[in-house]
Design an enzyme around this catalytic site. Structure first.
Site, PDB file in Angstrom:
ATOM      1  CG  HIS A  58      -0.223  -0.092   2.382  1.00 22.12           C
ATOM      2  ND1 HIS A  58       0.490   0.751   3.083  1.00 22.12           N
ATOM      3  CD2 HIS A  58      -0.225  -1.274   3.242  1.00 22.12           C
ATOM      4  CE1 HIS A  58       0.931   0.376   4.213  1.00 22.12           C
ATOM      5  NE2 HIS A  58       0.575  -0.921   4.643  1.00 22.12           N
TER       6      HIS A  58
HETATM    7  P1  TYD Z   1      -1.444  -2.639   7.581  1.00 19.79           P
HETATM    8  O1  TYD Z   1      -0.802  -1.199   7.658  1.00 19.79           O
HETATM    9  O2  TYD Z   1      -1.790  -2.962   6.317  1.00 19.79           O
HETATM   10  O3  TYD Z   1      -0.035  -3.471   7.904  1.00 19.79           O
HETATM   11  P2  TYD Z   1       1.340  -3.743   7.117  1.00 19.79           P
HETATM   12  O4  TYD Z   1       1.601  -2.440   6.258  1.00 19.79           O
HETATM   13  O5  TYD Z   1       2.200  -3.962   8.092  1.00 19.79           O
HETATM   14  O6  TYD Z   1       0.820  -5.010   6.321  1.00 19.79           O
HETATM   15  O7  TYD Z   1      -2.394  -2.839   8.855  1.00 19.79           O
HETATM   16  C1  TYD Z   1      -2.834  -4.271   9.182  1.00 19.79           C
HETATM   17  C2  TYD Z   1      -4.226  -4.093   9.776  1.00 19.79           C
HETATM   18  O8  TYD Z   1      -3.963  -3.430  11.030  1.00 19.79           O
HETATM   19  C3  TYD Z   1      -5.289  -3.259   9.316  1.00 19.79           C
HETATM   20  O9  TYD Z   1      -6.413  -3.772   9.317  1.00 19.79           O
HETATM   21  C4  TYD Z   1      -5.284  -1.778   9.752  1.00 19.79           C
HETATM   22  C5  TYD Z   1      -4.569  -2.354  11.348  1.00 19.79           C
HETATM   23  N1  TYD Z   1      -3.921  -1.383  11.808  1.00 19.79           N
HETATM   24  C6  TYD Z   1      -4.456  -0.607  12.902  1.00 19.79           C
HETATM   25  O10 TYD Z   1      -5.762  -0.838  13.617  1.00 19.79           O
HETATM   26  N2  TYD Z   1      -3.837   0.556  13.661  1.00 19.79           N
HETATM   27  C7  TYD Z   1      -2.593   0.871  13.153  1.00 19.79           C
HETATM   28  O11 TYD Z   1      -1.875   1.686  13.735  1.00 19.79           O
HETATM   29  C8  TYD Z   1      -1.794   0.083  11.895  1.00 19.79           C
HETATM   30  C9  TYD Z   1      -0.546   0.359  11.540  1.00 19.79           C
HETATM   31  C10 TYD Z   1      -2.742  -1.053  11.492  1.00 19.79           C
END
Ligand code: TYD
Length: 147
Positions: A58
């Site tokens: 993303h």
């Molecule tokens: P995501 O940012 O997509 O993780 P990564 O980039 O590490 O793969 O986040 C994964 C899940 O966690 C998504 O459902 C959103 C949630 N999340 C939160 O609730 N709070 C946060 O601060 C973050 C970073 C993610």
């Protein structure tokens, strides 16, 4: 794919934090607005990450982040829509500052990795661009303003 300290335009780059070392061990610290160029609004960390996990996938409209491997190691791949650059994170005093509108992916986690991220804003799902085509189209509209 190149391994460097920075992307060509500096939109993702390594930053080195101070370290205070003595026989008792090493101490590293980070101050918002000083060692990182924003006020730190949120800290989150990844742990219990399976070694074959692929994370990220993303970009963010506004958010800036600095990504660290506090323990273990992993690969961080960034893409500004033109250039792809990869960073290997394995030093807890060295992070990658990632600007807004940069696609990022993380993989090749070693066993027991702890990844810490400093973020410029609280969590907001509306700030994510999770579709690569949408990301590419957003870059084609450079005048677009995000709040
Ligand atoms: P995501 O940012 O997509 O993780 P990564 O980039 O590490 O793969 O986040 C994964 C899940 O966690 C998504 O459902 C959103 C949630 N999340 C939160 O609730 N709070 C946060 O601060 C973050 C970073 C993610």
């Amino acid at each position: 794919m190149t391994t460097k300290r920075t992307t060509p335009d500096g939109s993702a780059r390594l930053i080195d934090l101070p370290v205070v070392s003595d026989p008792r061990g090493d101490l590293t610290f980070v101050e918002g607005g000083n060692h990182v160029p924003f006020d730190i609004a949120r800290v989150y960390y990844l742990y219990n990450v399976p070694v074959d996990s692929e994370r990220g996938g993303h970009a963010h409209k506004v958010l800036q982040q600095v990504v660290f491997a506090l323990s273990g190691s992993f690969r961080l791949k960034v893409d500004d829509g033109t250039e792809k650059t990869e960073f290997w994170l394995r030093n807890p005093r060295q992070g990658v500052l990632i600007d807004r509108l940069i696609w990022r992916e993380m993989d090749s986690f070693s066993q027991g990795t702890v990844c810490m991220v400093l973020a410029s804003h609280p969590y907001d799902e509306a700030d994510y661009i999770r579709d690569y085509n949408e990301f590419a189209n957003t870059l084609k509209r450079p005048g677009q303003k995000f709040e």
